[in-house]
Design a protein around this motif. Structure first.
Motif, PDB file in Angstrom:
ATOM      1  N   LYS A 196      10.997  -1.755  -0.229  1.00 31.17           N
ATOM      2  CA  LYS A 196       9.744  -0.537   0.430  1.00 31.17           C
ATOM      3  C   LYS A 196      10.082   0.269  -0.913  1.00 31.17           C
ATOM      4  CE  LYS A 196       7.414   3.108   2.710  1.00 31.17           C
ATOM      5  NZ  LYS A 196       7.315   4.027   2.217  1.00 31.17           N
ATOM      6  N   HIS A 199       9.947  -1.412  -4.783  1.00 32.95           N
ATOM      7  CA  HIS A 199       8.630  -1.400  -5.104  1.00 32.95           C
ATOM      8  C   HIS A 199       8.114  -0.372  -4.927  1.00 32.95           C
ATOM      9  CE1 HIS A 199       7.441  -5.724  -4.006  1.00 32.95           C
ATOM     10  NE2 HIS A 199       9.059  -5.619  -3.433  1.00 32.95           N
ATOM     11  N   GLU A 200       7.948   0.957  -4.434  1.00 28.60           N
ATOM     12  CA  GLU A 200       7.296   2.074  -4.837  1.00 28.60           C
ATOM     13  C   GLU A 200       8.317   2.441  -6.193  1.00 28.60           C
ATOM     14  OE1 GLU A 200       7.324   3.822  -0.596  1.00 28.60           O
ATOM     15  OE2 GLU A 200       8.706   4.434  -1.376  1.00 28.60           O
ATOM     16  N   ALA A 205       2.164   1.320  -4.328  1.00 28.02           N
ATOM     17  CA  ALA A 205       1.989   1.731  -2.934  1.00 28.02           C
ATOM     18  C   ALA A 205       1.480   0.615  -1.238  1.00 28.02           C
ATOM     19  CB  ALA A 205       0.013   2.013  -2.865  1.00 28.02           C
ATOM     20  N   PHE A 206       1.830   1.740  -0.554  1.00 24.36           N
ATOM     21  CA  PHE A 206       1.891   1.036   1.221  1.00 24.36           C
ATOM     22  C   PHE A 206       1.211   1.771   1.892  1.00 24.36           C
ATOM     23  CE2 PHE A 206       6.063  -0.744  -1.469  1.00 24.36           C
ATOM     24  CZ  PHE A 206       5.520  -1.693  -1.207  1.00 24.36           C
TER      25      PHE A 206
END
Length: 409
Positions: A196, A199-200, A205-206
């Protein structure tokens, strides 16, 4: 040489089916072989679809398991765009979608799995996509690029690989996951947190712990994803990656034993001695863990292709293998060996901040599984430890200053 030299029909020309056909010839099987594939192209590698193909770095020819001429050169009757509709076991016959029939002496079901669709409003909109085939990848590639907004429903490995490729192509990407963390069903929390964060930093975005209730469109095309809290996430395309289900209908309809896939033994043989099932569709024994399980991976497809081809060609059974998997995202290579069944503790070796570490799942002093990020020695030695069921010195394993060779000695 073989238990009965006759016609082998292979239903499904994915990694498992294509490999089984090639191995039968490699193992000296002299009988006729027919390979049936639903797609218009010969068997190809599927993992690069979410990576190299999507980024325009590979095409069908690059990913082909064998050149098209291989099949004719080795007297394999490869039939593209061909679907098996029905299996008549008593007559040892496969009925094809065009009404024609094929008789067999040995049948291999390599029908794979298909993406699970969400049963919600708007699921049929143009731009609601999946990623299982080369055609899927080509459609997605045409829709992703600078200025485009890509939504990914599902925070598993396929979803994260698509997200990474989407960012590499310049798209805005948001991942929507119903669980409170990524990779909730397939990885430990430490790995979820690491991916997470990585990737951020790359701009993904999550939305975690969210429920997708509908796809909304304009003029028949996807325009947004509606969440249970009423928000709409705007997008130009959405990839649904919430899992896969085995294509076992033809086996079920024929009365073969099925349980989350077609039940097979260590040779890949079903409840009918003349019928085998391999790859994503097979519910197979895992002797290392004393249980049955369905695996979705290229190594599993290759292992089971060897098992079935050996049985049909009358060769000794190949040695059992440790299940393993991989995922490439950005400059990260995740390699996983084993499955964390019955693990009672987790051990972290290395520092996630360095993007080079491994997570070991232990049952007492035995390694059940290892998840290694940019850490090949941990993966390779961990795989050996799992296969040998060898007790490990936990203190040495936890210390990155101690080499994995010494740990595994």
């Amino acid at each position: 040489m073989s238990e009965a030299v006759g016609h082998v029909v292979i239903v499904g020309a994915g990694h498992a089916g294509g490999t089984a056909a090639a191995l039968l010839r490699q193992y000296g099987y002299p009988g006729p072989i027919t390979l049936l594939g639903e797609e218009p192209i010969p068997p190809y590698q599927r993992p690069p679809l979410s990576k190299a193909w999507l980024k325009g770095e590979a095409n069908a020819e690059d990913l082909a398991l064998k050149p098209l001429e291989f099949y004719a050169d080795h007297d394999i009757d490869f039939r593209a765009n061909t679907t098996a509709e029905r299996l008549e076991r008593a007559a040892k016959k496969v009925v094809l979608s065009d009404g024609s029939e094929l008789t067999y002496d040995s049948l291999i079901l390599a029908t794979g799995a298909r993406a699970i669709a969400l049963p919600i409003a708007g699921a049929d909109l143009d731009g609601v996509l999946f990623l299982r085939t080369a055609a899927d990848a080509e459609t997605l590639k045409a829709r992703v690029g600078p200025g485009k907004r890509l939504a990914v429903v599902g925070g598993g490995y396929i979803g994260l690989e698509v997200a990474a490729s989407g960012r590499a192509l310049g798209a805005e990407v948001v991942v929507l996951e119903r669980e409170p963390r990524l990779l909730a069903r397939v990885a430990c929390e430490a790995l979820s947190d690491f991916f997470k964060g990585y990737h951020e930093v790359k701009g993904v975005a999550f939305e975690l712990g969210c429920s997708v209730t509908a796809f909304e469109g304009e003029g028949g095309k996807i325009a947004g994803v509606r969440l249970a809290d009423g928000r709409v996430i705007p997008c130009d395309a959405v990839v649904v990656g919430v899992g896969a289900q085995p294509n076992d209908e033809i086996a079920r309809d024929a009365g073969l034993e099925c349980a989350r896939g077609v039940v097979v033994d260590l040779e890949g043989r079903t409840s009918d001695p003349a019928v085998f099932a391999i790859g994503d569709v097979a519910h197979r024994p895992l002797p290392l863990y004393d249980r049955m399980f369905r695996l979705e991976s290229v190594p599993n497809a290759l292992e089971q292709a060897k098992q079935a081809a050996s049985a049909i060609a009358g060769r000794p059974a190949p040695a059992g293998e440790v299940p393993w998997f991989w995922s490439d995202q950005y400059d990260l290579k995740l390699q996983i060996a084993g499955l964390p069944f019955d693990a009672d503790r987790i051990l972290l070796r290395g520092d996630p901040a360095s993007a080079k570490f491994a997570v070991f799942h232990l049952k007492g002093d035995q390694v059940q599984a290892v998840e290694a990020v940019n850490a090949p020695p941990e993966f390779m030695m961990g795989k050996q430890l799992i296969g040998r069921r060898q007790p490990v010195n936990v203190d040495k394993l936890a210390d990155p200053a101690v080499s994995m060779k010494e740990v595994a000695a």
